[in-house]
Design a protein around this motif. Structure first.
Motif, short mmCIF file in Angstrom:
data_model
loop_
_atom_site.label_atom_id
_atom_site.label_comp_id
_atom_site.label_asym_id
_atom_site.label_seq_id
_atom_site.Cartn_x
_atom_site.Cartn_y
_atom_site.Cartn_z
N MET A 1 1.06 -1.13 0.09
CA MET A 1 0.10 0.03 0.15
C MET A 1 1.00 1.20 -0.04
SD MET A 1 -3.44 0.87 2.13
CE MET A 1 -4.40 -0.56 1.39
N LEU A 2 1.93 1.29 0.86
CA LEU A 2 2.98 2.36 0.84
C LEU A 2 3.50 2.72 -0.63
CD1 LEU A 2 4.20 4.75 2.44
CD2 LEU A 2 5.96 3.03 3.12
N ALA A 3 4.10 1.58 -1.05
CA ALA A 3 4.49 1.58 -2.43
C ALA A 3 3.76 2.00 -3.44
CB ALA A 3 5.34 0.43 -2.57
N GLY A 4 2.40 1.45 -3.47
CA GLY A 4 1.42 1.78 -4.32
C GLY A 4 0.94 3.45 -4.41
N MET A 5 0.88 3.75 -3.04
CA MET A 5 0.40 5.29 -2.84
C MET A 5 1.50 6.14 -3.43
SD MET A 5 -0.79 7.06 0.62
CE MET A 5 0.57 6.12 1.47
N LEU A 6 2.96 5.61 -3.11
CA LEU A 6 3.98 6.51 -3.56
C LEU A 6 4.12 6.52 -5.24
CD1 LEU A 6 6.69 5.71 -0.99
CD2 LEU A 6 5.49 7.79 -0.97
N ILE A 7 3.97 5.43 -5.64
CA ILE A 7 4.24 5.46 -7.12
C ILE A 7 2.84 5.83 -7.98
CG2 ILE A 7 4.28 3.98 -9.09
CD1 ILE A 7 5.81 1.78 -7.10
N PHE A 8 1.52 5.56 -7.30
CA PHE A 8 0.53 6.01 -7.99
C PHE A 8 0.29 7.43 -7.75
CE2 PHE A 8 -3.89 7.00 -8.47
CZ PHE A 8 -4.43 6.22 -9.49
N SER A 9 0.02 7.93 -6.75
CA SER A 9 -0.13 9.26 -6.45
C SER A 9 0.96 10.26 -6.90
CB SER A 9 -0.65 9.60 -5.08
OG SER A 9 -1.77 8.96 -4.59
N GLY A 10 2.09 9.77 -6.57
CA GLY A 10 3.39 10.67 -7.03
C GLY A 10 3.47 10.73 -8.39
N SER A 11 3.23 9.85 -9.10
CA SER A 11 3.37 9.82 -10.52
C SER A 11 2.56 10.78 -11.09
CB SER A 11 3.46 8.52 -11.29
OG SER A 11 2.07 8.01 -11.29
N LEU A 12 1.14 10.73 -10.40
CA LEU A 12 0.10 11.81 -11.01
C LEU A 12 0.52 12.91 -10.61
CD1 LEU A 12 -3.22 9.79 -10.53
CD2 LEU A 12 -1.78 9.97 -12.67
N TYR A 13 1.02 13.49 -9.37
CA TYR A 13 1.03 14.63 -8.99
C TYR A 13 2.23 15.42 -10.20
CZ TYR A 13 -0.83 14.34 -4.44
OH TYR A 13 -1.73 14.26 -3.38
N ILE A 14 3.44 14.37 -10.42
CA ILE A 14 4.34 15.13 -11.19
C ILE A 14 3.78 15.15 -12.56
CG2 ILE A 14 6.62 14.75 -12.30
CD1 ILE A 14 7.23 13.07 -9.50
N LEU A 15 2.79 14.05 -12.95
CA LEU A 15 2.41 14.30 -14.46
C LEU A 15 1.65 15.54 -14.49
CD1 LEU A 15 1.49 13.39 -17.39
CD2 LEU A 15 -0.27 12.01 -15.88
N SER A 16 0.70 15.94 -13.52
CA SER A 16 -0.08 17.20 -13.60
C SER A 16 0.50 18.37 -13.47
CB SER A 16 -1.38 16.94 -12.62
OG SER A 16 -0.80 17.08 -11.40
N LEU A 17 1.51 18.24 -12.78
CA LEU A 17 2.39 19.70 -12.53
C LEU A 17 3.25 19.98 -13.61
CD1 LEU A 17 2.97 19.58 -8.93
CD2 LEU A 17 1.17 20.81 -9.98
N THR A 18 3.68 18.98 -14.17
CA THR A 18 5.02 18.98 -15.30
C THR A 18 4.47 18.74 -16.56
OG1 THR A 18 5.63 16.88 -15.17
CG2 THR A 18 6.77 18.39 -13.58
N GLY A 19 3.36 17.91 -16.95
CA GLY A 19 2.93 17.76 -18.15
C GLY A 19 3.90 16.58 -18.78
#
Length: 124
Positions: free
Chosen positions: A76-94
């Motif tokens: 759950m920790l790894a999934g949260m970091l990868i899933f949410s982290g990648s979406l944050y970066i994607l949305s902020l950087t394109g």
């Protein structure tokens, strides 16, 4: 079995979900397209739900130590970091290539919930 940091980590990531949600609602709302704003909100929503899940796993693990719960918590920790982290970066950087790793985080979250469910089923 030693005490695991899932409650502390869950509380910390819940705190960060609130911070990121506020940041999305106030600081970047005007600078993101509606699509990327929705992606950002998905990241913060999933982060909060899975932070709560991590806290729950930690509480249950304290009362009934289990390898299944321990493994579920780390997934759950790894999934949260990868899933949410990648979406944050994607949305902020394109940077769209990050969309390719988001499903890895999603699969980790699915595994975590399945392990959690199996633990519950097995415990009865």
């Amino acid at each position: 079995m030693k005490t695991l940091p899932f409650i502390t980590l869950g509380a910390f990531f819940a705190f960060l979900a609130v911070v990121m949600g506020a940041f999305g609602a106030h600081a970047v709302k005007g600078s993101l397209s509606p699509h990327y704003l929705a992606v950002y909100h998905t990241a913060s929503d999933y982060q909060m739900w899975h932070a709560i899940g991590l806290i729950l796993i930690g509480v249950l693990h304290q009362n009934n130590p289990s390898n299944l719960l321990r493994i579920a918590g780390w997934f759950m920790l790894a999934g949260m970091l990868i899933f949410s982290g990648s979406l944050y970066i994607l949305s902020l950087t394109g940077i769209t290539i990050l969309g390719a790793i988001t499903p890895i985080g999603g699969v980790a979250l699915l595994i975590a919930w399945l392990l959690f469910a199996y633990h519950s089923f097995k415990s009865k």
